[in-house]
Write a protein that holds these residues in place. Structure first.
Motif, PDB file in Angstrom:
ATOM      1  N   THR A  16      -5.780   4.365  -0.746  1.00 48.21           N
ATOM      2  CA  THR A  16      -6.003   3.096  -0.050  1.00 48.21           C
ATOM      3  C   THR A  16      -5.828   3.273   1.452  1.00 48.21           C
ATOM      4  N   GLU A  17      -4.766   3.965   1.850  1.00 51.44           N
ATOM      5  CA  GLU A  17      -4.524   4.198   3.277  1.00 51.44           C
ATOM      6  C   GLU A  17      -5.657   5.005   3.903  1.00 51.44           C
ATOM      7  N   SER A  73       6.726   7.508   1.090  1.00 48.85           N
ATOM      8  CA  SER A  73       6.618   6.089   1.432  1.00 48.85           C
ATOM      9  C   SER A  73       6.353   5.194   0.229  1.00 48.85           C
ATOM     10  N   ASP A 107       3.439   4.376  -0.613  1.00 49.33           N
ATOM     11  CA  ASP A 107       2.121   3.786  -0.370  1.00 49.33           C
ATOM     12  C   ASP A 107       1.046   4.613  -1.065  1.00 49.33           C
ATOM     13  N   ASP A 108      -0.052   3.966  -1.424  1.00 50.26           N
ATOM     14  CA  ASP A 108      -1.168   4.640  -2.076  1.00 50.26           C
ATOM     15  C   ASP A 108      -1.997   5.388  -1.029  1.00 50.26           C
TER      16      ASP A 108
END
Length: 148
Positions: free
Chosen positions: A135-136, A129, A131-132
């Motif tokens: 963080t998620e 994705s 995305d980090d």
């Protein structure tokens, strides 16, 4: 606050890193957290009030990592008495594989088949994705902690 045992299933260490980050966040919220990289059958029975958080990766073929496989086999072969136990799931995978998230679904289903109660929705971290994951995971666990 709650006692939480995090069962970790990791091949290359990614799930272990996420579990450590989540444990740190839960501890900052006042929870007592234990990390367990090699879960055994007796770990399920040590405290009936303890919440279980499953944090694991998928192999490319959608299977669980070797270090959490014995727990899954115990659940599906020995049928431990975990009815009413509360649990959550963090699953790390890669959606470029057709077996994406299968290990997470399989492990959660084994818990639910024995009457364990899921807490909230699972967190599925997708390596493709962009995305980090940290963080998620932080965002998810803060919300998840409000449900316990």
């Amino acid at each position: 606050m709650s006692k939480i045992q995090i069962f970790i299933g990791s091949v290359y260490g990614g799930a272990e890193e996420v579990a450590e980050l989540v444990a740190e966040e839960l501890r900052s919220l006042g929870h007592e957290v234990t990390l367990n990289t090699y879960a055994r059958a007796e770990d399920l029975a040590r405290d009936a009030n303890e919440i279980i958080l499953l944090c694991h990766s998928n192999t490319g073929s959608g299977e669980l990592p070797d270090n959490i496989q014995p727990l899954y086999l115990h659940l599906t072969r020995d049928y431990p008495r975990i009815s009413g136990r509360r649990f959550g799931v963090i699953n790390l995978g890669d959606s470029s594989y057709t077996t994406f998230n299968e290990a997470g679904v399989m492990l959660a289903a084994a818990f639910e088949d024995l009457g364990a109660q899921p807490i909230g929705e699972p967190l599925v971290l997708d390596a493709s994705s962009g995305d980090d994951a940290a963080t998620e995971a932080r965002t998810w666990v803060k919300h998840w902690a409000t449900l316990i």
